[in-house]
Design a protein around this motif. Structure first.
Motif, short mmCIF file in Angstrom:
data_model
loop_
_atom_site.label_atom_id
_atom_site.label_comp_id
_atom_site.label_asym_id
_atom_site.label_seq_id
_atom_site.Cartn_x
_atom_site.Cartn_y
_atom_site.Cartn_z
N ASP A 1 0.82 -1.21 0.00
CA ASP A 1 0.00 0.00 0.00
C ASP A 1 0.86 1.26 0.00
OD1 ASP A 1 0.98 -0.45 2.52
OD2 ASP A 1 -0.91 -0.12 3.56
N GLY A 2 1.95 1.22 -0.76
CA GLY A 2 2.77 2.40 -0.89
C GLY A 2 4.21 2.17 -0.48
N ALA A 3 5.04 3.13 -0.86
CA ALA A 3 6.47 3.03 -0.58
C ALA A 3 6.76 3.38 0.87
CB ALA A 3 7.24 3.95 -1.52
N GLY A 4 7.99 3.08 1.27
CA GLY A 4 8.43 3.37 2.63
C GLY A 4 9.45 2.35 3.07
N ALA A 5 9.91 2.47 4.31
CA ALA A 5 10.86 1.51 4.85
C ALA A 5 10.24 0.12 4.85
CB ALA A 5 11.29 1.90 6.25
N GLN A 6 11.05 -0.88 4.49
CA GLN A 6 10.56 -2.25 4.44
C GLN A 6 10.82 -3.01 5.73
OE1 GLN A 6 11.47 -4.32 0.68
NE2 GLN A 6 12.39 -2.40 -0.01
N VAL A 7 11.91 -2.68 6.40
CA VAL A 7 12.25 -3.29 7.68
C VAL A 7 12.40 -2.17 8.70
CG1 VAL A 7 13.92 -4.70 8.94
CG2 VAL A 7 13.41 -5.22 6.55
N THR A 8 11.75 -2.32 9.84
CA THR A 8 11.81 -1.28 10.87
C THR A 8 12.00 -1.87 12.25
OG1 THR A 8 9.44 -1.21 11.39
CG2 THR A 8 10.19 0.14 9.54
N ARG A 9 12.48 -1.01 13.13
CA ARG A 9 12.46 -1.29 14.57
C ARG A 9 11.36 -0.42 15.16
NH1 ARG A 9 18.03 -1.02 17.33
NH2 ARG A 9 18.04 1.02 16.29
N LEU A 10 10.43 -1.02 15.88
CA LEU A 10 9.33 -0.26 16.45
C LEU A 10 9.82 0.50 17.68
CD1 LEU A 10 6.39 -2.82 16.09
CD2 LEU A 10 7.39 -1.25 14.41
N THR A 11 9.55 1.80 17.69
CA THR A 11 10.05 2.67 18.77
C THR A 11 8.94 3.16 19.68
OG1 THR A 11 9.93 4.56 17.26
CG2 THR A 11 12.04 3.40 17.43
N GLY A 12 7.72 2.86 19.34
CA GLY A 12 6.57 3.24 20.14
C GLY A 12 5.33 2.57 19.60
N ARG A 13 4.20 2.76 20.26
CA ARG A 13 2.96 2.10 19.83
C ARG A 13 2.63 2.43 18.38
NH1 ARG A 13 -1.99 0.10 22.26
NH2 ARG A 13 -3.75 0.45 20.86
N GLU A 14 2.95 3.65 17.93
CA GLU A 14 2.61 4.06 16.57
C GLU A 14 3.82 4.63 15.83
OE1 GLU A 14 -0.65 6.78 16.82
OE2 GLU A 14 -1.92 5.38 17.93
#
Length: 377
Positions: free
Chosen positions: A69-82
């Motif tokens: 559903d669109g471009a953006g980072a593919q792998v992330t580390r979650l830093t908060g609830r949102e």
């Protein structure tokens, strides 16, 4: 792990679309209406994610986004609830065709292994494409303690097909198994030798021949053809004896791992696969320390638990379990469930509207079970 539905390679026609519906995959099955209080929302995302993994040493949560559903980072580390940050850095999340081994083209799965490293699966197929990009399919090994990539294991062309789509992985000592969902088969990576092999190439039980259902309806592409995802879900028994696998539409099969690990036996592997459980359309699985396999039912919005004998019981049903994908059992006995809503995505031509309701939720429930130690801590 993960039913990420790249637009083109899923348009392959089913070998037998007349296959009757299964007892576990009935058309017209009633959807759950009440939210189960055992299920809690832990994280939320403005984009679709299809998997998460937890580092037992730090408690950090990593998530993967299949670019539906669109471009953006593919792998992330979650830093908060949102909130989340690109991982291991922004550069890895920016594709550069001049250096396919140093950038994610299409990350589709990730998991912390028993070695404590974060392993990311790059499918090697750009979103919306039907053919893989040479040199892009790889397993990226990251040390979460230092946030550094320590190895990039590029899958060689000779063990892939043009339609190959590397989907997910599981661990078995010195071996890693990967699912090829585009050209049905299993990849075996011998970590000591640094070599990839292909087994069960085109095997009927690795091939998608059953319709994939969600909310009681078969899933179709924009041209009306059935959605197809070949070998996808994988698990290894806690004692390392059996390797389990299935296409998204089921059923689940198994084979003794010795037929996969021993080069002298691989040529005979096809003859030693057995159908193990009559699973429904499945988004993701997980296995616990007792050998129970948890199955995310994409059709009925529920989670089933299959015991080592292949018998099942319903663990939970909830209206929020929309296209549940790759499951994860953490060290504290929580089952993590990304509710991807993939089945609510519209078609490219607009004939089917997009009905995804954001944010996308990452849920969990306490199951009081431990992960299989050969899979992760």
């Amino acid at each position: 792990m993960a039913w990420s539905r790249p637009a083109a390679w899923l348009t392959v026609l089913l070998a037998s679309v007349a296959t009757p519906a299964l007892a576990l995959d009935q058309l017209g099955i009633p959807m759950p209406e009440r939210e189960d209080p055992r299920l809690e929302v832990v994280f939320e995302s403005p984009r679709i994610w299809n998997g998460a993994t937890i580092d037992p040493s730090s408690g950090e949560v990593f998530a993967v986004y299949p670019l539906l559903d669109g471009a953006g980072a593919q792998v992330t580390r979650l830093t908060g609830r949102e909130s989340a940050e690109p991982y291991p850095d922004a550069a890895w999340n920016q594709w550069d065709e001049s250096e396919p081994g140093r950038h994610f083209l299409h990350a589709n799965a990730l998991r912390i292994g028993p070695d404590g490293h974060l392993w990311v699966v790059d499918s090697g197929v750009a979103q919306g494409e039907s053919r893989r990009t040479p040199g892009a399919g790889k397993l990226v090994e990251i040390d979460p303690a230092s946030d550094q990539v320590i190895n990039v294991h590029v899958v060689p062309d000779e063990v892939l097909h043009d339609e190959s789509f590397i989907n997910d992985i599981r661990f078995d000592g010195d071996f890693i198994y990967a699912a090829d969902s585009g050209a049905p088969g299993i990849l075996v990576f011998d970590r000591k030798a640094g070599e990839f092999s292909r087994v069960l190439d085109g095997h009927p039980l690795a091939t998608s021949i059953r319709p994939i259902h969600a909310k009681g309806a078969p899933q179709l592409e924009s041209d009306g053809s059935p959605a197809v995802v070949h070998a996808d879900q994988l698990e290894v028994s806690p004692d390392g004896r059996y390797f389990y696998f299935q296409p998204v539409g089921g059923p689940m099969a198994r084979i003794e791992t010795r037929w996969l690990k021993d080069p002298a036996l691989r040529a005979e592997a096809d003859d030693h696969v057995e159908e193990w459980a009559d699973t429904p359309s499945t988004g993701g699985t997980a296995i616990d320390a007792e050998g129970n396999i948890y199955v995310a039912d994409t059709n009925a919005r529920r989670i089933l638990r299959f015991d080592p004998n292949g018998e099942h019981q319903q663990l939970i049903e909830d209206p929020r379990l929309i296209s549940p994908d790759a499951l994860w059992i953490d060290a504290e006995g929580w089952l993590w469930i990304p509710a991807t809503q993939m089945s609510l995505l519209g078609t490219d031509d607009g004939q089917v509207p997009n009905s995804v309701e954001y944010p996308i939720q990452l849920l969990r429930m306490k199951i009081d079970a431990k992960p299989a130690p050969n899979d992760h801590g």
